[in-house]
Design a protein around this motif. Structure first.
Motif, PDB file in Angstrom:
ATOM      1  N   LEU A 101      -3.838  -5.888   4.151  1.00  0.00           N
ATOM      2  CA  LEU A 101      -4.297  -4.896   5.437  1.00  0.00           C
ATOM      3  C   LEU A 101      -4.622  -5.708   6.427  1.00  0.00           C
ATOM      4  O   LEU A 101      -4.498  -5.438   7.670  1.00  0.00           O
ATOM      5  CB  LEU A 101      -4.945  -3.962   4.697  1.00  0.00           C
ATOM      6  N   PRO A 102      -5.884  -6.654   6.272  1.00  0.00           N
ATOM      7  CA  PRO A 102      -6.264  -7.272   7.615  1.00  0.00           C
ATOM      8  C   PRO A 102      -5.275  -8.076   8.374  1.00  0.00           C
ATOM      9  O   PRO A 102      -5.243  -8.045   9.663  1.00  0.00           O
ATOM     10  CB  PRO A 102      -7.510  -8.208   7.015  1.00  0.00           C
ATOM     11  N   TRP A 103      -4.289  -8.636   7.606  1.00  0.00           N
ATOM     12  CA  TRP A 103      -3.271  -9.421   8.357  1.00  0.00           C
ATOM     13  C   TRP A 103      -2.593  -8.454   9.084  1.00  0.00           C
ATOM     14  O   TRP A 103      -1.893  -8.499  10.209  1.00  0.00           O
ATOM     15  CB  TRP A 103      -2.535 -10.158   7.150  1.00  0.00           C
ATOM     16  N   SER A 149      -1.579  -8.181  13.072  1.00  0.00           N
ATOM     17  CA  SER A 149      -0.288  -8.324  13.547  1.00  0.00           C
ATOM     18  C   SER A 149      -0.003  -7.272  14.396  1.00  0.00           C
ATOM     19  O   SER A 149       0.714  -7.343  15.350  1.00  0.00           O
ATOM     20  CB  SER A 149       0.806  -8.234  12.331  1.00  0.00           C
ATOM     21  N   LEU A 150      -0.589  -5.902  14.113  1.00  0.00           N
ATOM     22  CA  LEU A 150      -0.206  -4.815  14.883  1.00  0.00           C
ATOM     23  C   LEU A 150      -1.058  -4.564  16.172  1.00  0.00           C
ATOM     24  O   LEU A 150      -0.563  -4.383  17.108  1.00  0.00           O
ATOM     25  CB  LEU A 150      -0.414  -3.515  14.080  1.00  0.00           C
ATOM     26  N   ASP A 177       3.537   4.270  20.098  1.00  0.00           N
ATOM     27  CA  ASP A 177       4.766   4.777  20.520  1.00  0.00           C
ATOM     28  C   ASP A 177       6.062   4.802  19.456  1.00  0.00           C
ATOM     29  O   ASP A 177       6.626   5.668  19.455  1.00  0.00           O
ATOM     30  CB  ASP A 177       5.256   4.103  21.814  1.00  0.00           C
ATOM     31  N   PHE A 178       5.928   3.612  18.820  1.00  0.00           N
ATOM     32  CA  PHE A 178       7.049   3.330  17.771  1.00  0.00           C
ATOM     33  C   PHE A 178       6.574   3.932  16.472  1.00  0.00           C
ATOM     34  O   PHE A 178       7.437   4.699  15.846  1.00  0.00           O
ATOM     35  CB  PHE A 178       7.360   1.921  17.686  1.00  0.00           C
ATOM     36  N   LEU A 179       5.553   3.767  16.056  1.00  0.00           N
ATOM     37  CA  LEU A 179       5.156   4.384  14.647  1.00  0.00           C
ATOM     38  C   LEU A 179       4.439   5.678  14.630  1.00  0.00           C
ATOM     39  O   LEU A 179       4.362   6.183  13.708  1.00  0.00           O
ATOM     40  CB  LEU A 179       3.964   3.152  14.017  1.00  0.00           C
ATOM     41  N   HIS A 180       4.004   5.903  16.007  1.00  0.00           N
ATOM     42  CA  HIS A 180       3.506   7.403  15.879  1.00  0.00           C
ATOM     43  C   HIS A 180       2.052   7.700  15.751  1.00  0.00           C
ATOM     44  O   HIS A 180       1.941   8.598  14.826  1.00  0.00           O
ATOM     45  CB  HIS A 180       4.427   8.511  15.631  1.00  0.00           C
ATOM     46  N   GLY A 196      -6.348   1.717  13.118  1.00  0.00           N
ATOM     47  CA  GLY A 196      -6.532   2.130  11.805  1.00  0.00           C
ATOM     48  C   GLY A 196      -5.771   3.083  11.202  1.00  0.00           C
ATOM     49  O   GLY A 196      -5.383   2.827   9.773  1.00  0.00           O
ATOM     50  N   ALA A 197      -5.109   3.791  12.027  1.00  0.00           N
ATOM     51  CA  ALA A 197      -4.343   4.889  11.421  1.00  0.00           C
ATOM     52  C   ALA A 197      -3.099   4.491  10.944  1.00  0.00           C
ATOM     53  O   ALA A 197      -2.118   4.659  10.094  1.00  0.00           O
ATOM     54  CB  ALA A 197      -4.024   6.101  12.166  1.00  0.00           C
ATOM     55  N   ALA A 198      -2.233   3.261  11.937  1.00  0.00           N
ATOM     56  CA  ALA A 198      -1.251   2.689  11.675  1.00  0.00           C
ATOM     57  C   ALA A 198      -1.208   2.010  10.547  1.00  0.00           C
ATOM     58  O   ALA A 198      -0.309   1.624   9.738  1.00  0.00           O
ATOM     59  CB  ALA A 198      -0.805   1.722  12.872  1.00  0.00           C
TER      60      ALA A 198
END
Length: 217
Positions: free
Chosen positions: A153-155, A159-160, A170-173, A178-180
């Motif tokens: 998850l930290p990685w 990355s995100l 916009d892409f993952l909404h 953190g929510a992503a």
């Protein structure tokens, strides 16, 4: 006396191998090497059982990681996952969706590193006979899964974060990074994690009972 990577406290692999592979004073290093390679191959095979998802695909490889670690023990299990990682980095198409190459190019790279630690942990617990009872096996698999998330998850967050809000908003909404990370890296996998732990809890103790029954005949 022959060299061996087998633990002093036997795990399932040390009980089920044919007698022809045993040496009078222990298991050979060649046999241990074959187990390590076999564990990496199983992980590579189950990595190709996947549901395409981004940024983290849903695959069977996490079950393979925990199964290999439990069956082979801490040292051989972690070496098997290290071999899997190195093979993929060097170009073998063993990662999910037949991918390979630098982990830095993968949003799931942290999970792959975490495979080594997870296999080591569940293997260490198996050497203490946690996999001989349903509850112990389920807890062991849950602990190994937490370890993978601790690395992955930290990685994923980095990355995100590098990709920016255009991706996770916009892409993952998702409204925040953190929510992503939670919504794309944890939530879709929780049911599968539970199922894998329960399946292992039924499978591994049953395998131990079967081995004990055969050895007592």
């Amino acid at each position: 006396m022959s060299l061996s990577l087998a633990p002093s406290r036997p795990v399932l692999a040390d009980r089920v191998l044919p007698a022809a592979l045993r040496l009078s004073k222990g298991r050979s290093l060649a046999t241990d090497a074959a187990l390590v390679v076999g564990g990496a191959a199983l992980t590579a095979a189950l990595a190709q059982l996947y549901i395409p998802m981004w940024p983290i695909p849903m695959t069977g490889q996490t079950f393979a990681v925990l199964l290999v670690g439990t069956v082979l023990g801490s040292l051989r299990g972690s070496l098997s996952m290290a071999l899997y990682l190195v093979a993929g980095v060097l170009g073998a198409p063993v990662f999910a969706e037949h991918t390979s190459g630098s982990l830095f190019a993968l949003t799931s790279g942290g999970f792959i590193i975490g495979f080594i630690a997870a296999a080591a942990l569940v293997g260490w617990l198996a050497q203490r006979e946690w996999d001989r009872r349903v509850v112990g096996t389920v807890v062991s698999f849950a602990a190994g899964t937490v370890v993978m998330y601790a690395f992955g998850l930290p990685w994923l967050a980095v990355s995100l974060g590098d990709l920016g809000p255009a991706v996770w908003h916009d892409f993952l909404h998702f409204d925040s990074l953190g929510a992503a990370v939670w919504g794309a890296g944890v939530a879709p996998f929780l049911v599968g994690d539970v199922v894998k732990a329960v399946v292992a809890g039924l499978l591994l103790p049953a395998a131990w009972k079967g081995v004990s029954h055969l050895r007592s005949r």
